[in-house]
Design a protein around this motif. Structure first.
Motif, short mmCIF file in Angstrom:
data_model
loop_
_atom_site.label_atom_id
_atom_site.label_comp_id
_atom_site.label_asym_id
_atom_site.label_seq_id
_atom_site.Cartn_x
_atom_site.Cartn_y
_atom_site.Cartn_z
N PHE A 277 37.67 18.79 33.10
CA PHE A 277 36.27 18.83 33.52
C PHE A 277 35.38 18.20 32.45
CE2 PHE A 277 32.15 21.03 34.01
CZ PHE A 277 31.83 20.58 35.29
N LYS A 278 35.62 18.54 31.20
CA LYS A 278 34.84 17.96 30.10
C LYS A 278 35.06 16.45 30.02
CE LYS A 278 34.45 22.15 27.39
NZ LYS A 278 33.09 22.38 27.78
N ALA A 279 36.26 16.00 30.37
CA ALA A 279 36.59 14.57 30.30
C ALA A 279 35.80 13.75 31.32
CB ALA A 279 38.08 14.36 30.50
N LEU A 280 35.17 14.39 32.28
CA LEU A 280 34.32 13.66 33.23
C LEU A 280 33.10 13.06 32.51
CD1 LEU A 280 34.30 16.05 36.34
CD2 LEU A 280 35.59 13.92 36.05
N ALA B 55 45.29 20.77 43.23
CA ALA B 55 44.93 21.97 43.99
C ALA B 55 44.51 23.10 43.05
CB ALA B 55 46.10 22.42 44.87
N GLU B 56 45.25 23.30 41.97
CA GLU B 56 44.89 24.35 41.00
C GLU B 56 43.53 24.05 40.38
OE1 GLU B 56 49.13 25.81 39.11
OE2 GLU B 56 48.43 23.77 38.64
N ALA B 57 43.30 22.80 40.03
CA ALA B 57 42.02 22.42 39.42
C ALA B 57 40.87 22.60 40.41
CB ALA B 57 42.08 20.98 38.92
N ALA B 58 41.09 22.26 41.66
CA ALA B 58 40.04 22.42 42.67
C ALA B 58 39.65 23.89 42.81
CB ALA B 58 40.50 21.86 44.01
N THR B 59 40.63 24.77 42.88
CA THR B 59 40.38 26.21 43.00
C THR B 59 39.68 26.74 41.76
OG1 THR B 59 42.32 26.47 44.42
CG2 THR B 59 41.48 28.46 43.34
N TYR B 60 40.17 26.35 40.59
CA TYR B 60 39.61 26.80 39.32
C TYR B 60 38.14 26.40 39.20
CZ TYR B 60 39.12 27.32 34.23
OH TYR B 60 38.70 27.67 32.98
N HIS B 61 37.84 25.14 39.43
CA HIS B 61 36.47 24.67 39.26
C HIS B 61 35.53 25.19 40.35
CE1 HIS B 61 37.27 22.49 35.68
NE2 HIS B 61 38.25 21.81 36.25
N ALA B 62 36.04 25.35 41.56
CA ALA B 62 35.22 25.91 42.63
C ALA B 62 34.82 27.35 42.31
CB ALA B 62 35.96 25.86 43.96
N SER B 63 35.75 28.11 41.73
CA SER B 63 35.46 29.51 41.40
C SER B 63 34.45 29.62 40.25
CB SER B 63 36.74 30.25 41.03
OG SER B 63 37.24 29.82 39.78
N ASP C 282 34.44 18.79 42.31
CA ASP C 282 34.73 18.60 43.73
C ASP C 282 34.15 17.27 44.23
OD1 ASP C 282 35.79 19.46 46.26
OD2 ASP C 282 33.72 19.90 46.87
N ALA C 283 33.05 16.84 43.66
CA ALA C 283 32.40 15.60 44.08
C ALA C 283 33.06 14.36 43.48
CB ALA C 283 30.92 15.64 43.69
N THR C 284 34.01 14.55 42.59
CA THR C 284 34.69 13.44 41.92
C THR C 284 35.90 13.01 42.72
OG1 THR C 284 33.95 14.29 39.78
CG2 THR C 284 35.77 12.73 39.76
N ASP C 285 36.12 11.71 42.78
CA ASP C 285 37.27 11.14 43.49
C ASP C 285 38.57 11.71 42.93
OD1 ASP C 285 38.38 8.90 45.27
OD2 ASP C 285 39.30 8.44 43.32
N SER C 286 39.54 11.97 43.82
CA SER C 286 40.80 12.59 43.40
C SER C 286 41.58 11.73 42.42
CB SER C 286 41.66 12.95 44.60
OG SER C 286 42.03 11.79 45.31
N GLU C 287 41.45 10.43 42.50
CA GLU C 287 42.15 9.55 41.55
C GLU C 287 41.59 9.75 40.14
OE1 GLU C 287 42.71 4.80 40.95
OE2 GLU C 287 43.04 5.59 42.98
N ILE C 288 40.27 9.91 40.04
CA ILE C 288 39.63 10.17 38.74
C ILE C 288 40.05 11.55 38.24
CG2 ILE C 288 37.42 10.47 37.55
CD1 ILE C 288 37.65 7.63 38.38
N GLN C 289 40.09 12.53 39.15
CA GLN C 289 40.53 13.88 38.76
C GLN C 289 41.93 13.84 38.17
OE1 GLN C 289 40.21 16.05 42.43
NE2 GLN C 289 38.04 16.54 42.11
N GLU C 290 42.84 13.09 38.79
CA GLU C 290 44.20 12.96 38.27
C GLU C 290 44.20 12.34 36.88
OE1 GLU C 290 46.72 10.85 40.99
OE2 GLU C 290 46.73 12.48 42.45
N GLN C 291 43.41 11.31 36.69
CA GLN C 291 43.32 10.66 35.38
C GLN C 291 42.84 11.65 34.32
OE1 GLN C 291 40.65 7.38 36.03
NE2 GLN C 291 42.13 6.23 37.26
N LYS C 292 41.86 12.47 34.68
CA LYS C 292 41.30 13.42 33.72
C LYS C 292 42.28 14.54 33.41
CE LYS C 292 37.69 10.89 33.54
NZ LYS C 292 37.62 9.89 32.48
N LEU C 293 43.06 14.97 34.40
CA LEU C 293 44.09 15.98 34.15
C LEU C 293 45.19 15.43 33.24
CD1 LEU C 293 44.27 17.63 37.67
CD2 LEU C 293 43.66 18.80 35.53
N ARG C 294 45.55 14.17 33.44
CA ARG C 294 46.53 13.53 32.54
C ARG C 294 45.99 13.44 31.12
NH1 ARG C 294 47.04 10.00 37.03
NH2 ARG C 294 49.01 10.39 38.11
#
Length: 163
Positions: A101-104, A19-27, A34-46
Protein backbone atom coordinates in the motif's frame (compact mmCIF):
# COMPACT_ATOMS: atom_id res chain seq x y z
CA UNK A 1 2.01 -12.34 -15.02
CA UNK A 2 0.10 -13.67 -12.02
CA UNK A 3 1.56 -13.60 -8.53
CA UNK A 4 3.04 -16.84 -7.26
CA UNK A 5 2.26 -17.12 -3.55
CA UNK A 6 3.16 -20.79 -3.23
CA UNK A 7 4.61 -21.26 0.26
CA UNK A 8 8.21 -22.40 -0.17
CA UNK A 9 7.89 -22.44 -3.95
CA UNK A 10 10.90 -22.10 -6.25
CA UNK A 11 9.15 -19.33 -8.22
CA UNK A 12 7.24 -17.59 -5.41
CA UNK A 13 7.30 -13.81 -5.64
CA UNK A 14 4.85 -12.55 -2.99
CA UNK A 15 3.94 -13.28 0.61
CA UNK A 16 0.36 -12.13 0.05
CA UNK A 17 -2.19 -12.75 -2.69
CA UNK A 18 -4.34 -10.15 -4.42
CA UNK A 19 -7.42 -11.51 -2.64
CA UNK A 20 -5.74 -11.27 0.79
CA UNK A 21 -4.58 -7.73 0.05
CA UNK A 22 -8.05 -6.69 -1.15
CA UNK A 23 -9.66 -7.98 2.06
CA UNK A 24 -6.95 -6.46 4.26
CA UNK A 25 -7.12 -3.00 2.72
CA UNK A 26 -10.92 -2.97 2.50
CA UNK A 27 -11.14 -3.72 6.23
CA UNK A 28 -8.88 -0.72 6.90
CA UNK A 29 -10.69 1.68 4.60
CA UNK A 30 -7.75 1.95 2.19
CA UNK A 31 -9.95 2.69 -0.83
CA UNK A 32 -6.96 3.72 -2.94
CA UNK A 33 -5.90 0.06 -3.06
CA UNK A 34 -9.25 -1.08 -4.47
CA UNK A 35 -9.18 1.72 -7.05
CA UNK A 36 -5.74 0.62 -8.29
CA UNK A 37 -5.37 -1.66 -11.31
CA UNK A 38 -4.69 -5.29 -10.34
CA UNK A 39 -1.50 -5.38 -12.40
CA UNK A 40 -0.13 -2.45 -10.37
CA UNK A 41 -1.26 -4.16 -7.15
CA UNK A 42 0.72 -7.28 -8.15
CA UNK A 43 3.80 -5.18 -8.86
CA UNK A 44 3.53 -3.50 -5.46
CA UNK A 45 3.10 -6.84 -3.65
CA UNK A 46 6.22 -8.15 -5.40
CA UNK A 47 8.15 -5.00 -4.48
CA UNK A 48 6.97 -5.25 -0.87
CA UNK A 49 8.08 -8.88 -0.65
CA UNK A 50 11.47 -8.04 -2.15
CA UNK A 51 11.81 -5.16 0.32
CA UNK A 52 11.05 -7.45 3.27
CA UNK A 53 13.56 -10.09 2.18
CA UNK A 54 16.30 -7.56 1.48
CA UNK A 55 15.79 -5.39 4.56
CA UNK A 56 15.26 -7.73 7.50
CA UNK A 57 17.37 -10.43 9.15
CA UNK A 58 14.92 -13.15 10.06
CA UNK A 59 15.03 -15.57 12.94
CA UNK A 60 15.36 -19.26 12.17
CA UNK A 61 16.40 -20.94 8.94
CA UNK A 62 14.94 -21.41 5.48
CA UNK A 63 13.00 -24.66 5.19
CA UNK A 64 14.53 -25.55 1.80
CA UNK A 65 17.42 -24.32 -0.30
CA UNK A 66 15.20 -24.24 -3.38
CA UNK A 67 12.64 -21.75 -2.04
CA UNK A 68 12.66 -18.39 -3.81
CA UNK A 69 11.78 -16.30 -0.74
CA UNK A 70 13.14 -16.16 2.80
CA UNK A 71 9.94 -17.66 4.26
CA UNK A 72 8.87 -20.26 5.29
CA UNK A 73 11.43 -20.73 8.04
CA UNK A 74 12.02 -23.31 10.71
CA UNK A 75 13.21 -22.75 14.26
CA UNK A 76 11.27 -19.51 14.79
CA UNK A 77 9.88 -19.24 18.31
CA UNK A 78 7.46 -16.47 19.30
CA UNK A 79 6.12 -16.22 22.85
CA UNK A 80 7.40 -19.71 23.59
CA UNK A 81 5.63 -21.31 20.61
CA UNK A 82 7.45 -22.66 17.57
CA UNK A 83 5.89 -21.27 14.39
CA UNK A 84 4.61 -23.74 11.81
CA UNK A 85 7.28 -24.02 9.11
CA UNK A 86 4.65 -25.00 6.54
CA UNK A 87 2.86 -21.64 6.67
CA UNK A 88 3.58 -17.92 6.77
CA UNK A 89 3.14 -15.82 9.91
CA UNK A 90 0.15 -13.48 9.80
CA UNK A 91 2.42 -10.58 10.81
CA UNK A 92 4.61 -11.20 7.74
CA UNK A 93 1.59 -11.14 5.42
CA UNK A 94 0.29 -7.96 7.05
CA UNK A 95 3.69 -6.29 6.75
CA UNK A 96 3.79 -7.23 3.06
CA UNK A 97 0.34 -5.75 2.45
CA UNK A 98 1.19 -2.57 4.40
CA UNK A 99 4.34 -2.07 2.33
CA UNK A 100 2.47 -2.74 -0.91
CA UNK A 101 0.00 0.00 0.00
CA UNK A 102 2.82 2.41 0.86
CA UNK A 103 4.51 1.51 -2.45
CA UNK A 104 1.58 3.12 -4.29
CA UNK A 105 2.99 6.51 -3.30
CA UNK A 106 6.58 5.86 -2.15
CA UNK A 107 9.52 4.17 -3.84
CA UNK A 108 10.53 1.41 -1.41
CA UNK A 109 13.95 1.13 -3.02
CA UNK A 110 14.79 4.79 -3.59
CA UNK A 111 18.50 5.36 -3.90
CA UNK A 112 19.59 7.83 -1.28
CA UNK A 113 22.82 9.03 0.17
CA UNK A 114 23.14 8.85 3.92
CA UNK A 115 22.89 12.50 4.81
CA UNK A 116 23.72 13.53 8.31
CA UNK A 117 25.58 16.13 10.28
CA UNK A 118 28.93 14.76 11.35
CA UNK A 119 29.72 17.43 13.93
CA UNK A 120 28.12 20.57 15.30
CA UNK A 121 29.80 23.48 17.08
CA UNK A 122 27.84 26.23 18.75
CA UNK A 123 30.08 28.64 20.59
CA UNK A 124 32.26 26.68 23.01
CA UNK A 125 30.10 23.54 22.75
CA UNK A 126 31.00 20.89 20.20
CA UNK A 127 29.26 17.60 19.51
CA UNK A 128 30.18 14.74 17.17
CA UNK A 129 27.30 12.66 15.77
CA UNK A 130 27.37 9.20 14.25
CA UNK A 131 26.22 8.12 10.81
CA UNK A 132 22.63 6.88 10.44
CA UNK A 133 22.42 3.12 10.95
CA UNK A 134 19.99 2.57 8.08
CA UNK A 135 22.23 4.09 5.40
CA UNK A 136 19.68 6.81 4.77
CA UNK A 137 16.95 4.39 3.67
CA UNK A 138 13.31 4.95 4.57
CA UNK A 139 11.88 3.14 7.61
CA UNK A 140 8.24 2.13 8.07
CA UNK A 141 7.29 2.07 11.74
CA UNK A 142 4.15 -0.03 11.31
CA UNK A 143 6.10 -2.68 9.39
CA UNK A 144 8.92 -2.72 11.94
CA UNK A 145 6.35 -3.13 14.69
CA UNK A 146 4.56 -5.99 12.94
CA UNK A 147 7.84 -7.85 12.38
CA UNK A 148 9.54 -7.30 15.75
CA UNK A 149 9.01 -10.92 16.87
CA UNK A 150 10.21 -12.38 13.56
CA UNK A 151 13.51 -10.56 13.16
CA UNK A 152 16.81 -11.19 14.88
CA UNK A 153 17.22 -8.92 17.85
CA UNK A 154 13.69 -7.56 17.56
CA UNK A 155 11.62 -7.79 20.71
CA UNK A 156 13.62 -10.74 21.96
CA UNK A 157 14.01 -11.11 25.67
CA UNK A 158 15.55 -13.70 27.91
CA UNK A 159 14.15 -14.65 31.28
CA UNK A 160 16.76 -14.20 33.98
CA UNK A 161 16.53 -16.56 36.94
CA UNK A 162 18.84 -15.97 39.87
CA UNK A 163 20.02 -18.81 42.02
Amino acid sequence: MALDTTIGGAASDSYASLAEAATYHASRGNTTWDATDSEIQEQKLRAATAHLDSRYEWRGYRVAGTQALDWPRSGVVVDGYTLDSASLPVALKRACMELAFKALTVDLFADSDAQYVESVTVGPISRKLSAPRNGGQRRFAVVDSLLRDLVRGGGASVELIRA
